[in-house]
Design a protein around this motif. Structure first.
Motif, PDB file in Angstrom:
ATOM      1  N   THR A  73       0.823  -1.211   0.000  1.00  6.75           N
ATOM      2  CA  THR A  73       0.000   0.000   0.000  1.00  6.75           C
ATOM      3  C   THR A  73       0.853   1.255   0.000  1.00  6.75           C
ATOM      4  O   THR A  73       0.630   2.189  -0.784  1.00  6.75           O
ATOM      5  N   THR A  76       2.975   1.724  -3.321  1.00  5.02           N
ATOM      6  CA  THR A  76       2.254   2.094  -4.550  1.00  5.02           C
ATOM      7  C   THR A  76       1.467   3.388  -4.394  1.00  5.02           C
ATOM      8  O   THR A  76       0.638   3.702  -5.244  1.00  5.02           O
ATOM      9  N   THR A  77       1.720   4.106  -3.303  1.00  4.19           N
ATOM     10  CA  THR A  77       0.982   5.346  -3.058  1.00  4.19           C
ATOM     11  C   THR A  77       1.591   6.489  -3.862  1.00  4.19           C
ATOM     12  O   THR A  77       2.767   6.829  -3.691  1.00  4.19           O
ATOM     13  N   GLN A  79      -0.013  10.191  -5.919  1.00  5.68           N
ATOM     14  CA  GLN A  79      -1.166  10.969  -6.385  1.00  5.68           C
ATOM     15  C   GLN A  79      -0.691  12.271  -7.013  1.00  5.68           C
ATOM     16  O   GLN A  79       0.164  12.964  -6.463  1.00  5.68           O
ATOM     17  N   TYR A  94       5.302   8.445  -1.972  1.00  8.21           N
ATOM     18  CA  TYR A  94       5.872   7.984  -0.696  1.00  8.21           C
ATOM     19  C   TYR A  94       7.371   8.237  -0.631  1.00  8.21           C
ATOM     20  O   TYR A  94       7.935   8.502   0.444  1.00  8.21           O
ATOM     21  N   ASP A 180      -6.648  10.957  -1.476  1.00  8.94           N
ATOM     22  CA  ASP A 180      -6.361   9.534  -1.718  1.00  8.94           C
ATOM     23  C   ASP A 180      -4.997   9.143  -1.153  1.00  8.94           C
ATOM     24  O   ASP A 180      -4.829   8.049  -0.588  1.00  8.94           O
ATOM     25  N   PHE A 181      -4.035  10.018  -1.313  1.00 12.64           N
ATOM     26  CA  PHE A 181      -2.698   9.747  -0.796  1.00 12.64           C
ATOM     27  C   PHE A 181      -2.735   9.546   0.720  1.00 12.64           C
ATOM     28  O   PHE A 181      -2.139   8.594   1.248  1.00 12.64           O
ATOM     29  N   GLN A 183      -5.287   8.737   2.646  1.00 12.93           N
ATOM     30  CA  GLN A 183      -6.036   7.545   3.027  1.00 12.93           C
ATOM     31  C   GLN A 183      -5.188   6.284   2.887  1.00 12.93           C
ATOM     32  O   GLN A 183      -5.207   5.407   3.759  1.00 12.93           O
ATOM     33  N   LYS A 184      -4.432   6.201   1.825  1.00  9.70           N
ATOM     34  CA  LYS A 184      -3.602   5.014   1.611  1.00  9.70           C
ATOM     35  C   LYS A 184      -2.471   4.915   2.631  1.00  9.70           C
ATOM     36  O   LYS A 184      -2.225   3.840   3.195  1.00  9.70           O
ATOM     37  N   GLY A 187      -3.853   3.885   6.004  1.00  7.57           N
ATOM     38  CA  GLY A 187      -4.133   2.448   6.058  1.00  7.57           C
ATOM     39  C   GLY A 187      -2.876   1.619   6.175  1.00  7.57           C
ATOM     40  O   GLY A 187      -2.848   0.609   6.896  1.00  7.57           O
ATOM     41  N   ALA A 188      -1.820   2.035   5.487  1.00  2.02           N
ATOM     42  CA  ALA A 188      -0.548   1.311   5.578  1.00  2.02           C
ATOM     43  C   ALA A 188       0.018   1.379   6.990  1.00  2.02           C
ATOM     44  O   ALA A 188       0.553   0.389   7.506  1.00  2.02           O
TER      45      ALA A 188
END
Length: 213
Positions: A73, A76-77, A79, A94, A180-181, A183-184, A187-188
């Motif tokens: 996650t 692959t982040t 945006q 990232y 989106d960035f 949120q990812k 979560g990671a």
């Protein structure tokens, strides 16, 4: 002539079996009781140790899933905002932040270690009394606790600043633009903390298993 009387004499042979005395009976019964007790205790310890080993294997698979999820996650982040000028392009990745790069490396190492540790965990299931494999897992699990916790904590600090910013250092909150960035990466970080907690549980299980032996 007087009739002759034949006389048969039958002799009964009695076999006397000495009944063991109380002192002898107690001495002979004691080893049997001790042997039975030792066998039962060994069986219970083996079954208890095998149960811990099975639970250990399940937790390692769960930690592997969490560490892999955190690695993929975060790795692959990326945006890019739809609006940009001729000279500036608004993009967040990232690898722009060293803390996130360290996060990916640390969780990738944790994932690789968990894959390599699965055969040792299976050995502990087959041989519950194997001390060497359990001690080896305990040492490396303890190292990975510190490794994954440090990576998750460093990334969590950056995620906090991305959400809230810091006016004293003029750090702007970017999550309103890069939703989106954020949120990812959030979560990671959560997945990495889950892996760290599972590592702590694995250390405790290994310590208990070694203590019971």
């Amino acid at each position: 002539m007087e009739p002759s009387h034949s006389t048969k004499q039958t002799s009964d042979t009695a076999i006397l079996i000495d009944e063991p005395s109380r002192s002898t009976r107690g001495k002979s019964a004691a080893p049997v009781a001790i042997a039975a007790k030792t066998k039962g205790g060994s069986y219970q310890k083996g079954g208890w140790g095998r149960g811990i080993a099975i639970f250990d294997l399940i937790l390692r698979v769960a930690a592997l899933v969490a560490a892999l999820a955190a690695t993929t996650t975060m790795g692959t982040t990326d945006q890019t905002l739809p609006f940009f000028t001729q000279f500036f392009q608004f993009q967040a990745s990232y690898d722009d932040l060293p803390a996130f790069s360290y996060f990916v490396i640390a969780n990738a190492i944790a994932s690789g270690y968990l894959v390599l540790s699965l055969p040792f965990s299976i050995v502990c299931i087959v041989r519950p009394h194997a001390t060497g494999a359990r001690l080896l897992l305990l040492i490396f699990d303890t190292m990975l606790v510190a490794f994954t916790t440090a990576a998750a904590a460093a990334a969590a600090a950056i995620v906090y600043l991305a959400h809230n910013g810091n006016q004293n250092t003029n750090w702007l909150a970017i999550c309103q633009q890069f939703n989106d960035f954020c949120q990812k990466v959030s979560g990671a970080v959560v997945a990495s903390f889950i892996a760290a907690v599972i590592f702590i549980v694995l250390v405790v299980l290994s310590a208990i298993a070694l203590r019971r032996r």
